[in-house]
Write a protein that holds these residues in place. Structure first.
Motif, PDB file in Angstrom:
ATOM      1  N   LYS A   1      -0.531  -8.305  -2.946  1.00  0.00           N
ATOM      2  CA  LYS A   1      -0.998  -6.923  -3.085  1.00  0.00           C
ATOM      3  C   LYS A   1       0.102  -6.100  -3.752  1.00  0.00           C
ATOM      4  CE  LYS A   1      -1.132  -2.507  -1.644  1.00  0.00           C
ATOM      5  NZ  LYS A   1      -0.078  -1.566  -1.237  1.00  0.00           N
TER       6      LYS A   1
ATOM      7  N   GLY B   1      -3.650   4.453   1.873  1.00  0.00           N
ATOM      8  CA  GLY B   1      -2.834   3.250   2.046  1.00  0.00           C
ATOM      9  C   GLY B   1      -3.673   2.013   2.335  1.00  0.00           C
TER      10      GLY B   1
ATOM     11  N   ASP C   1      -3.421  -2.138   1.504  1.00  0.00           N
ATOM     12  CA  ASP C   1      -2.724  -3.115   2.342  1.00  0.00           C
ATOM     13  C   ASP C   1      -3.737  -3.872   3.202  1.00  0.00           C
ATOM     14  OD1 ASP C   1      -0.314  -2.157   1.404  1.00  0.00           O
ATOM     15  OD2 ASP C   1       0.139  -0.963   3.182  1.00  0.00           O
TER      16      ASP C   1
HETATM   17 MG    MG Z   1       0.837   1.926   0.052  1.00  0.00          MG
END
Ligand code: MG
Ligand code: ASP
Length: 408
Positions: free
Chosen positions: A7, A151, A154
């Motif tokens: 990632k 976020g 992830d």
């Molecule tokens: Mg991030």
């Protein structure tokens, strides 16, 4: 041959040059004979830019349309990265969340993954292709585009690694691993070779921003081998997130120091010390969707008691207003607030088997004349609230007291 999920975060794909660089890194793994699935974030700044656009049109943007909008950032990067891979002569194919079918619930802007159809990806992998998947997005049962919270790429990476039973999930970012504390505050901070899932969870929830907390929970639950690495360095093993059993004997007692300045403190003084009073005070706070972190109750004199609790600093004004409005009803003598506080926490699974950690922490702070306003503990964490102006000093002296410059 291994199956690796990689990632890459926003800064790692922040420009055309960076995207080409990622393609070269992926190519290296492919040349070694590995199967590679790549998950990418939007180019850095893009998600914020899109959110700002929405807010210029609707003060409180419609959640479904918000997801249609903010999922576009990742769609740009999957296409560009796939082109870059093809330009290097690799076989590659991009997938949006809906094309994989990353099925989520319908909680727009904070959806949870329910399941992943990995058959198409698996077939493409077996045909020698690199798979490039848009992070952060999924689709609900009705076909609506959803996103997984800020976020969230992830979590896409870890969830794909779990579904594909990948050998490793590598999270590439702009730091080369998880550090004992923020090196901007303590230059002697060290990269940890390993950290346990539980410690990582505490660090993430205490304000360390390396991984989205949900992705850590996911990796722990599905036993995904997770590693944090820098995409800006050619070499380096990063930090491996481990299960405690695998960790070696030399594990330090304390692994890291987390801190955050996002909190504010509210004290309700002199309320009657009777059953139900905590609920009377904190019930309405919860009903207004204000998250409370630490809570302390003292036994005061004359059958009265004092409550102190912390809330997010963004919600401080709202919480104070609410409590001031309730003052007559809860019969409080006084309500005080302070938004110039900070929370400092030491984290380490070694606390379970060692005594005296808390006293070392308190002694260290006392020697610097730093007053502790609140304390809370868990099995592997001790947090204190202090005056914000002592935050950096506290982190530095604790880092030294627990000998973290020699950790890792
Ligand atoms: Mg991030
Ligand atoms: N682009 C999304 C964000 O900025 C998701 C991610 O980067 O993980 O929050």
């Amino acid at each position: 041959m291994a199956l690796i999920v990689q990632k890459y975060g926003g800064t790692s794909v922040g420009s055309v040059e960076r995207i080409k660089h990622v393609a070269e890194r992926v190519a290296k793994f492919k040349m070694l004979g590995h199967q590679v699935v790549v998950v990418v974030s939007a180019m850095s700044g893009e998600t914020n830019r899109l959110i700002d656009l929405a807010k210029k049109i609707q003060k409180d943007p419609d959640p479904r349309e918000m997801d249609v909008l903010i999922s576009t950032g990742e769609q740009v990067t999957i296409a560009l990265l796939t082109m870059a891979l093809k330009d290097l002569g690799l076989k590659a194919r991009s997938y949006t969340g809906g094309q994989v079918r990353i099925l989520t619930d319908s909680a727009h802007t904070k959806a949870r993954i329910l399941g992943i159809d990995e058959d198409n990806i698996r077939a493409d992998l077996n045909a020698g292709k690199v798979i490039v998947v848009a992070g952060f997005q999924g689709v609900d049962e009705a076909g609506n585009i959803t996103t997984l919270g800020r976020g969230g790429s992830d979590t896409t990476g870890v969830a794909l690694a779990a579904a594909l039973k990948a050998d490793e999930c590598q999270i590439y970012t702009d730091v080369d691993g998880v550090y004992t504390t923020d090196p901007r505050i303590v230059p002697e901070a060290r990269r940890l070779k390993t950290i346990t899932f539980e410690e990582m969870l505490e660090m993430a929830s205490l304000g360390s921003k390396v991984l989205q907390i949900r992705s850590v929970e996911f990796a722990g639950k599905y036993k995904v081998k997770l590693r944090v690495l820098s995409s800006f360095q050619e070499e380096g093993e990063g930090t491996l997130i481990t299960f405690e059993e695998e960790n070696n004997m030399e594990q330090a007692i304390i692994s890291g120091i987390a801190f955050n300045r996002d909190e504010a403190k509210i004290t309700v003084l002199g309320v009657p010390d009777t059953p139900g009073v905590a609920y009377q005070i904190l019930g309405p706070v919860a009903d207004t969707n204000i998250d409370v972190d630490m809570i302390i109750q003292n036994t005061g004199a004359n059958n009265t008691t004092d409550f102190t609790f912390t809330v997010h600093r963004n919600e401080y004004a709202r919480a104070m207003q609410l409590l001031n409005g309730m003052q007559p009803q809860i019969k409080a003598r006084e309500i005080k607030g302070d938004d110039k506080i900070a929370k400092v926490s030491i984290v380490g699974v070694g606390m379970r088997s060692h005594v005296g950690i808390a006293s070392t922490m308190f002694k260290t702070l006392a020697e610097e004349g730093i007053n502790i306003q609140m304390i809370s503990t868990s099995e592997i964490k001790i947090s204190v609230v202090i005056d914000e102006k002592y935050l950096e000093l506290a982190v530095r002296v604790l880092h030294k007291a627990f000998n973290l410059e020699n950790a890792g």
